[in-house]
Design an enzyme around this catalytic site. Sequence first.
Site, PDB file in Angstrom:
ATOM      1  N   LYS A  81      -2.840  -7.339   8.422  1.00  0.00           N
ATOM      2  CA  LYS A  81      -2.895  -6.015   7.772  1.00  0.00           C
ATOM      3  C   LYS A  81      -1.712  -5.149   8.209  1.00  0.00           C
ATOM      4  O   LYS A  81      -1.137  -4.413   7.411  1.00  0.00           O
ATOM      5  CB  LYS A  81      -4.221  -5.316   8.091  1.00  0.00           C
ATOM      6  CG  LYS A  81      -4.319  -3.887   7.540  1.00  0.00           C
ATOM      7  CD  LYS A  81      -4.146  -3.858   6.038  1.00  0.00           C
ATOM      8  CE  LYS A  81      -4.352  -2.563   5.316  1.00  0.00           C
ATOM      9  NZ  LYS A  81      -3.951  -1.320   5.841  1.00  0.00           N
ATOM     10  N   SER A 128      -7.422  -3.201   2.765  1.00  0.00           N
ATOM     11  CA  SER A 128      -6.402  -2.459   2.027  1.00  0.00           C
ATOM     12  C   SER A 128      -6.860  -2.138   0.621  1.00  0.00           C
ATOM     13  O   SER A 128      -7.563  -2.921  -0.014  1.00  0.00           O
ATOM     14  CB  SER A 128      -5.105  -3.261   1.953  1.00  0.00           C
ATOM     15  OG  SER A 128      -4.189  -2.585   1.115  1.00  0.00           O
ATOM     16  N   ASN A 187     -22.996   8.359  10.668  1.00  0.00           N
ATOM     17  CA  ASN A 187     -21.900   9.269  11.045  1.00  0.00           C
ATOM     18  C   ASN A 187     -22.492  10.370  11.907  1.00  0.00           C
ATOM     19  O   ASN A 187     -23.532  10.922  11.562  1.00  0.00           O
ATOM     20  CB  ASN A 187     -21.235   9.875   9.807  1.00  0.00           C
ATOM     21  CG  ASN A 187     -19.816  10.347  10.116  1.00  0.00           C
ATOM     22  OD1 ASN A 187     -18.858   9.638   9.847  1.00  0.00           O
ATOM     23  ND2 ASN A 187     -19.676  11.527  10.716  1.00  0.00           N
ATOM     24  N   GLU A 199       4.519  -2.778   2.734  1.00  0.00           N
ATOM     25  CA  GLU A 199       4.241  -1.573   1.925  1.00  0.00           C
ATOM     26  C   GLU A 199       5.331  -0.512   2.173  1.00  0.00           C
ATOM     27  O   GLU A 199       5.893   0.060   1.233  1.00  0.00           O
ATOM     28  CB  GLU A 199       2.858  -1.052   2.338  1.00  0.00           C
ATOM     29  CG  GLU A 199       2.412   0.262   1.755  1.00  0.00           C
ATOM     30  CD  GLU A 199       1.063   0.696   2.391  1.00  0.00           C
ATOM     31  OE1 GLU A 199       0.073  -0.055   2.276  1.00  0.00           O
ATOM     32  OE2 GLU A 199       1.010   1.786   2.992  1.00  0.00           O
ATOM     33  N   HIS A 225       1.152  -6.310   6.270  1.00  0.00           N
ATOM     34  CA  HIS A 225       0.946  -5.810   4.898  1.00  0.00           C
ATOM     35  C   HIS A 225       1.523  -4.398   4.799  1.00  0.00           C
ATOM     36  O   HIS A 225       2.255  -4.063   3.869  1.00  0.00           O
ATOM     37  CB  HIS A 225      -0.550  -5.820   4.562  1.00  0.00           C
ATOM     38  CG  HIS A 225      -0.921  -4.998   3.370  1.00  0.00           C
ATOM     39  ND1 HIS A 225      -0.967  -3.620   3.399  1.00  0.00           N
ATOM     40  CD2 HIS A 225      -1.247  -5.347   2.094  1.00  0.00           C
ATOM     41  CE1 HIS A 225      -1.295  -3.149   2.209  1.00  0.00           C
ATOM     42  NE2 HIS A 225      -1.479  -4.185   1.397  1.00  0.00           N
ATOM     43  N   ASN A 226       1.192  -3.561   5.776  1.00  0.00           N
ATOM     44  CA  ASN A 226       1.667  -2.174   5.744  1.00  0.00           C
ATOM     45  C   ASN A 226       3.177  -2.092   5.943  1.00  0.00           C
ATOM     46  O   ASN A 226       3.839  -1.245   5.341  1.00  0.00           O
ATOM     47  CB  ASN A 226       0.943  -1.334   6.792  1.00  0.00           C
ATOM     48  CG  ASN A 226      -0.467  -0.969   6.343  1.00  0.00           C
ATOM     49  OD1 ASN A 226      -1.058  -1.662   5.528  1.00  0.00           O
ATOM     50  ND2 ASN A 226      -1.012   0.092   6.885  1.00  0.00           N
TER      51      ASN A 226
HETATM   52  C1  6PG Z   1      -3.809   0.362   2.582  1.00  0.00           C
HETATM   53  C2  6PG Z   1      -2.885   1.388   3.161  1.00  0.00           C
HETATM   54  C3  6PG Z   1      -3.607   2.251   4.129  1.00  0.00           C
HETATM   55  C4  6PG Z   1      -2.875   3.511   4.467  1.00  0.00           C
HETATM   56  C5  6PG Z   1      -1.626   3.299   5.252  1.00  0.00           C
HETATM   57  C6  6PG Z   1      -0.701   4.460   5.141  1.00  0.00           C
HETATM   58  O1  6PG Z   1      -3.485  -0.802   2.712  1.00  0.00           O
HETATM   59  O2  6PG Z   1      -4.819   0.741   2.000  1.00  0.00           O
HETATM   60  O3  6PG Z   1      -1.825   0.749   3.808  1.00  0.00           O
HETATM   61  O4  6PG Z   1      -3.929   1.471   5.230  1.00  0.00           O
HETATM   62  O5  6PG Z   1      -2.588   4.215   3.311  1.00  0.00           O
HETATM   63  O6  6PG Z   1      -2.008   3.124   6.575  1.00  0.00           O
HETATM   64  O7  6PG Z   1       0.081   4.452   6.241  1.00  0.00           O
HETATM   65  P1  6PG Z   1       1.097   5.591   6.590  1.00  0.00           P
HETATM   66  O8  6PG Z   1       0.311   6.886   6.659  1.00  0.00           O
HETATM   67  O9  6PG Z   1       1.663   5.173   7.882  1.00  0.00           O
HETATM   68  O10 6PG Z   1       2.077   5.624   5.464  1.00  0.00           O
END
Ligand code: 6PG
Length: 482
Positions: free
Chosen positions: A183, A128, A33, A190, A186-187
């Site tokens: 992914k 995730s 980093n 979510e 997936h979101n």
């Molecule tokens: C995961 C989550 C992670 C993140 C989201 C939140 O799978 O671990 O999805 O990637 O918490 O990107 O997204 P927002 O800020 O758009 O709600």
Amino acid sequence: MSQGNFGVAGLGVMGQNVALNIERNGFQVIAYNRSDENANVMRAKAEGKNFIVTQSIEEFVKKLEPPRRVLLMVTAGKGTDAVIDALTHYLQPGDIIIDGGNSHFPDTNRRAEALHAKGYHFVGCGISGGDEGALWGPSIMPGGNYEAYERIAPVLEKIAAKTKDDGACVTYCGRTSAGHYVKMVHNGIEYGIMQVICEVYDVLRNSLGLSAKEIGEIFQKWTKSQEVGGFLVDITAVCLAKKDDQAKKGHLVDQILDTAGQKGTGKWTAQSALDLGVPIPTLSMSVEARILSGLKPLRVEAAKILDGPEVKIDKKKKDDVVDALYNALHLSMIACYAQGMALIQEASKTYDYGTNYAEVARIWKEGCIIRSKLLDPIKEAFKDQPDLSNLMVHPSFSKIVNDSLPDLRKVVRLAAKTGVPATCLGATLAYIDSYRSEFLPANLLQALRDNFGAHTYKRLDREGVFHSDWNGEGPVTESSGH
Ligand code: 6PG
């Protein structure tokens, strides 16, 4: 005993935790980093462990054994390009760069093309599970160059979440940007499930007048359910139970501003679905719901001008309503997964990903944010029918859809009657009603388009393409159409 080393670049909390997870599983970690703060936190956490933490990108690359494996845990966007650019000054052809951020899939395609041209391997990899998942076992969604995937698979398999009897939560998601696409969806799922949960909460709070504590107890019961049980329902129960230790009055959730942000993955899911022509109204509406939540000052003003019904549901009906909400939530969760899987199927065909859909459901069973009890039967459904047209019509789901639909209808009716915005519950109902309709009103739509723009129409009773003179006495004409 080290099994070769592994590089992690970007040491925010997710990067730190993935690095610790990799080291715990027997690999030496070279961690990079640029900034002091993250590097120092990593040094403290890595104390006594098989770690080298560096702030020099040159040293980072030199310490890695070729062919090098570098996992980027950088905030998606320009930062990812900057780190890749810096790395490529020192990496050698054959080295592997894995992008573990939430990158937008077109960016992954662009980066893969540019890096492959220079002889590097590139793996776009969704990860995730939040901070805890990163440390103890995330769900990992890699895609891209298969040869490179095979070389990193032993590490990914070790650090991934494990299912009880279904292996590690990692699989090759497909070619080019498939990992980041999976992914992204997936979101999107979510977003959809979270918004549905929020609407169920809203009906309980505003239509029935229950307190956060009472609603938390209902969700707590549901955490045990084989149907809706899963991470998001679990944390809903936790969030609703949390007392407010700052203001010392009531439950924390009642003191939180009703405006939610977003980083883009839900929006990208909706945009991609529009591009590919796949209906995902529950997922798209969840993005709209977040945007509406952001209009707080306008909503506060509008609330003074625009009226809603003053009706509440009789609390005596509580048990009935809670049962209906449970079924509505169950069905809406199924619809979220159905829409997401349909989108992944279409993307896989259009972009030639070669995704194994049952495998996607399997790796979502543990570790990720959308893990739930439903994912095992979803996996089985796609194993049984890899070309399944929609999850809802598979025999193991169609009965649930038929049995639960009246309750979803009832919930949407109750929400409408009491003025609670059922954005995603309503979208789900309309989605299912559309999907199960042999006839939609698009016959009239065709007529309207032909009327104002001679766009032509097709008929039920005859083959061909037709145009009518809608205002005059002119004949129907048959044309080759366009
Ligand atoms: C995961 C989550 C992670 C993140 C989201 C939140 O799978 O671990 O999805 O990637 O918490 O990107 O997204 P927002 O800020 O758009 O709600």
